[in-house]
Motif scaffolding. Structure first.
Motif, PDB file in Angstrom:
ATOM      1  N   LEU A 129      21.968 -16.629 -15.725  1.00 31.79           N
ATOM      2  CA  LEU A 129      22.855 -16.452 -14.819  1.00 31.79           C
ATOM      3  C   LEU A 129      23.965 -17.619 -14.898  1.00 31.79           C
ATOM      4  O   LEU A 129      25.097 -17.325 -14.774  1.00 31.79           O
ATOM      5  CB  LEU A 129      22.732 -16.119 -13.335  1.00 31.79           C
ATOM      6  CG  LEU A 129      23.607 -15.722 -12.334  1.00 31.79           C
ATOM      7  CD1 LEU A 129      24.379 -14.404 -12.745  1.00 31.79           C
ATOM      8  CD2 LEU A 129      22.889 -15.679 -10.965  1.00 31.79           C
TER       9      LEU A 129
ATOM     10  N   HIS B  84      31.074 -17.108 -14.886  1.00 31.78           N
ATOM     11  CA  HIS B  84      30.949 -16.868 -13.544  1.00 31.78           C
ATOM     12  C   HIS B  84      32.346 -16.161 -13.006  1.00 31.78           C
ATOM     13  O   HIS B  84      32.931 -16.452 -12.199  1.00 31.78           O
ATOM     14  CB  HIS B  84      31.127 -18.286 -12.700  1.00 31.78           C
ATOM     15  CG  HIS B  84      29.850 -19.210 -12.877  1.00 31.78           C
ATOM     16  ND1 HIS B  84      29.618 -20.358 -12.599  1.00 31.78           N
ATOM     17  CD2 HIS B  84      28.817 -19.162 -13.933  1.00 31.78           C
ATOM     18  CE1 HIS B  84      28.576 -20.853 -13.136  1.00 31.78           C
ATOM     19  NE2 HIS B  84      27.952 -19.886 -14.030  1.00 31.78           N
TER      20      HIS B  84
ATOM     21  N   GLY C  76      31.647 -12.588 -12.212  1.00 34.46           N
ATOM     22  CA  GLY C  76      31.113 -11.408 -11.700  1.00 34.46           C
ATOM     23  C   GLY C  76      30.793 -10.176 -12.634  1.00 34.46           C
ATOM     24  O   GLY C  76      30.341  -9.135 -12.320  1.00 34.46           O
TER      25      GLY C  76
ATOM     26  N   THR D 267      28.300 -10.788 -14.639  1.00 34.17           N
ATOM     27  CA  THR D 267      26.886 -10.902 -14.914  1.00 34.17           C
ATOM     28  C   THR D 267      25.987 -11.120 -13.406  1.00 34.17           C
ATOM     29  O   THR D 267      26.679 -12.170 -12.677  1.00 34.17           O
ATOM     30  CB  THR D 267      26.213 -12.121 -15.697  1.00 34.17           C
ATOM     31  OG1 THR D 267      27.256 -11.852 -16.867  1.00 34.17           O
ATOM     32  CG2 THR D 267      25.032 -12.321 -15.910  1.00 34.17           C
ATOM     33  N   VAL D 268      25.102 -10.448 -13.060  1.00 35.18           N
ATOM     34  CA  VAL D 268      24.463 -10.695 -11.640  1.00 35.18           C
ATOM     35  C   VAL D 268      23.066 -10.577 -11.959  1.00 35.18           C
ATOM     36  O   VAL D 268      22.548 -10.489 -13.225  1.00 35.18           O
ATOM     37  CB  VAL D 268      24.565  -9.253 -10.906  1.00 35.18           C
ATOM     38  CG1 VAL D 268      26.415  -9.288 -10.700  1.00 35.18           C
ATOM     39  CG2 VAL D 268      24.411  -8.048 -11.586  1.00 35.18           C
TER      40      VAL D 268
ATOM     41  N   TRP E 283      21.806 -11.249  -6.792  1.00 34.92           N
ATOM     42  CA  TRP E 283      22.410 -12.546  -6.504  1.00 34.92           C
ATOM     43  C   TRP E 283      23.617 -12.909  -7.423  1.00 34.92           C
ATOM     44  O   TRP E 283      23.622 -12.262  -8.575  1.00 34.92           O
ATOM     45  CB  TRP E 283      21.587 -13.596  -6.785  1.00 34.92           C
ATOM     46  CG  TRP E 283      20.214 -13.230  -6.259  1.00 34.92           C
ATOM     47  CD1 TRP E 283      19.280 -12.148  -6.155  1.00 34.92           C
ATOM     48  CD2 TRP E 283      19.586 -14.079  -5.138  1.00 34.92           C
ATOM     49  NE1 TRP E 283      18.286 -12.373  -5.424  1.00 34.92           N
ATOM     50  CE2 TRP E 283      18.231 -13.441  -4.577  1.00 34.92           C
ATOM     51  CE3 TRP E 283      19.892 -15.267  -4.465  1.00 34.92           C
ATOM     52  CZ2 TRP E 283      17.453 -13.920  -3.734  1.00 34.92           C
ATOM     53  CZ3 TRP E 283      18.826 -16.111  -3.417  1.00 34.92           C
ATOM     54  CH2 TRP E 283      17.782 -15.104  -3.056  1.00 34.92           C
ATOM     55  N   LEU E 284      24.371 -13.920  -7.008  1.00 36.42           N
ATOM     56  CA  LEU E 284      25.474 -14.285  -8.146  1.00 36.42           C
ATOM     57  C   LEU E 284      25.619 -15.913  -8.017  1.00 36.42           C
ATOM     58  O   LEU E 284      24.870 -16.457  -7.131  1.00 36.42           O
ATOM     59  CB  LEU E 284      26.882 -14.005  -7.642  1.00 36.42           C
ATOM     60  CG  LEU E 284      27.169 -12.518  -7.728  1.00 36.42           C
ATOM     61  CD1 LEU E 284      28.488 -12.068  -7.067  1.00 36.42           C
ATOM     62  CD2 LEU E 284      27.217 -12.242  -9.364  1.00 36.42           C
ATOM     63  N   THR E 285      26.398 -16.419  -8.832  1.00 36.73           N
ATOM     64  CA  THR E 285      26.672 -18.063  -8.726  1.00 36.73           C
ATOM     65  C   THR E 285      27.601 -18.021  -7.529  1.00 36.73           C
ATOM     66  O   THR E 285      28.217 -17.192  -7.556  1.00 36.73           O
ATOM     67  CB  THR E 285      26.932 -18.611 -10.006  1.00 36.73           C
ATOM     68  OG1 THR E 285      28.200 -18.001 -10.461  1.00 36.73           O
ATOM     69  CG2 THR E 285      26.040 -18.601 -11.022  1.00 36.73           C
TER      70      THR E 285
ATOM     71  N   VAL F 128      31.536 -17.494  -8.210  1.00 34.02           N
ATOM     72  CA  VAL F 128      32.397 -16.107  -8.581  1.00 34.02           C
ATOM     73  C   VAL F 128      33.330 -15.638  -7.682  1.00 34.02           C
ATOM     74  O   VAL F 128      33.000 -16.062  -6.277  1.00 34.02           O
ATOM     75  CB  VAL F 128      31.310 -15.010  -8.473  1.00 34.02           C
ATOM     76  CG1 VAL F 128      31.967 -13.813  -8.757  1.00 34.02           C
ATOM     77  CG2 VAL F 128      30.148 -15.471  -9.763  1.00 34.02           C
TER      78      VAL F 128
ATOM     79  N   GLN G 260      32.642 -10.952  -5.541  1.00 34.16           N
ATOM     80  CA  GLN G 260      31.485 -10.918  -4.896  1.00 34.16           C
ATOM     81  C   GLN G 260      31.641  -9.713  -3.804  1.00 34.16           C
ATOM     82  O   GLN G 260      30.697  -9.165  -3.521  1.00 34.16           O
ATOM     83  CB  GLN G 260      31.361 -12.094  -3.995  1.00 34.16           C
ATOM     84  CG  GLN G 260      31.121 -13.377  -4.826  1.00 34.16           C
ATOM     85  CD  GLN G 260      30.799 -14.807  -4.051  1.00 34.16           C
ATOM     86  OE1 GLN G 260      30.237 -14.529  -3.017  1.00 34.16           O
ATOM     87  NE2 GLN G 260      31.080 -15.911  -4.600  1.00 34.16           N
TER      88      GLN G 260
END
Length: 328
Positions: free
Chosen positions: A84, A89, A91, A93-94, A259-261, A264, A269
């Motif tokens: 991830l 970053h 959105g 890839t989650v 979850w995300l970084t 993003v 988000q």
């Protein structure tokens, strides 16, 4: 001088106009044209993987875009988080993973990065509690009987956890301290091997997730004594909570999140959170979760989830520190 100023102004205006015209196209590319990749921190077939595939199917229809599930198991979830982190970053890839990624794993495995800073929960997808179960040979009908039995056999009763340093390990330590009993911990690499030894009578007790123990409970192969949820589980309505029985410190909830970084874009988000909560709230999804032994997630805000993760991390760390537990 005037002519140069006018040319510069015109160039600036044209650049701004082109940027505005290009913005919708760029947004469309990152939001719908590219596949949404759902990285999963567990092997195929695990609970988080099943929930991720349920979510992916729903998001594909909700967002009208291709959604691909990509399991990246290993290293306590660190491989999935690293994937991830390395992806753009934007959105697209989650990550789908349990709360243990932040609250438990850093206590168990030495990591080269801070989980709590690198990933951010944006939606709670599903939740479940833990249940204390025992082998039918244990002469106990309830938790009070279990405690009396352990006191009568100090050091002779063992309890299993699905991983050393996990909440299932910590709950046993908390019960030992609160009830003043002596039990031996046996850590396993997952629920399945622990349950096999429990059913085989090699260990007498186990703290396990409700989803994995539920089939064994229904089959009469293990006996449930208490659950860690704030209220009784609809799946085990006759099993009291630890809090009901006078052990509020054993209250714990395990949940699977999206979850995300943290960096993003906020709009991405918000869109992913809204879509995920909408998908998981559908009646068919709720029914499927119940069949898995789970409840739908709560619509907590990212800040509320982050705060609870911090509190759980500190709680688990304090208990493990009391026994000088060291990460691998």
């Amino acid at each position: 001088m005037t002519s140069l100023f006018n040319r510069r102004s015109l160039g600036t205006a044209l650049a701004a106009a082109l940027a505005l015209l290009a913005a919708p196209a760029a947004f469309a590319q990152t939001s719908s044209d590219k596949p949404l990749r759902v990285v999963v921190a567990v092997p195929p077939g695990g609970t988080s993987d099943i929930v991720a595939r349920m979510l992916a199917e729903g998001l594909q229809k909700e967002l009208n875009r291709t959604v691909v599930v990509d399991p990246k198991p290993g290293a306590g979830g660190a491989l999935a988080v690293n994937d991830l982190m390395q992806a753009p970053h934007d959105g697209n890839t989650v990550l789908v993973a349990p709360n243990a990624m932040v609250s438990e794993i850093p206590h168990v495995v030495k990591l080269r990065f801070d989980m709590a800073k690198e990933i951010k929960p944006i939606a709670e997808l599903a939740r479940a509690g833990l249940v204390m179960v025992g082998h039918p040979s244990v002469p106990a009908k309830n938790l009070a009987d279990v405690i009396s039995y352990v006191k009568a056999n100090p050091g002779k009763v063992s309890y299993a956890s699905y991983s050393a340093g996990s909440m299932s390990h910590v709950m046993g330590l908390q019960l030992i301290k609160a009830a003043g009993i002596d039990m031996t911990h046996v850590g396993y690499k997952g629920s399945a091997p622990g349950l096999v030894d429990l059913v085989g009578g090699h260990v007498q007790l186990m703290f396990d997730g409700i989803p994995t123990s539920l089939p064994m409970i229904k089959a009469g192969k293990v006996v449930p004594y208490a659950v860690s949820l704030p209220q009784r589980s609809p799946l085990l309505p006759n099993v009291p909570t630890f809090k009901e029985l006078g052990y509020p410190q054993l209250e714990a909830v395990a949940w699977i999140g999206l979850w995300l970084t943290p960096n993003v874009p906020a709009a991405a988000q918000a869109r992913l959170r809204e879509a995920a909560l909408k998908v998981m709230a559908r009646p068919a999804m709720r029914q499927h979760l119940n069949e898995l032994g789970m409840d739908p997630g709560q619509a907590r805000t990212p800040d509320e989830m982050a705060k609870s993760l911090g509190a759980e991390y500190e709680r688990i760390g304090a208990v493990l520190k009391s026994i000088n537990f060291k990460p691998e």
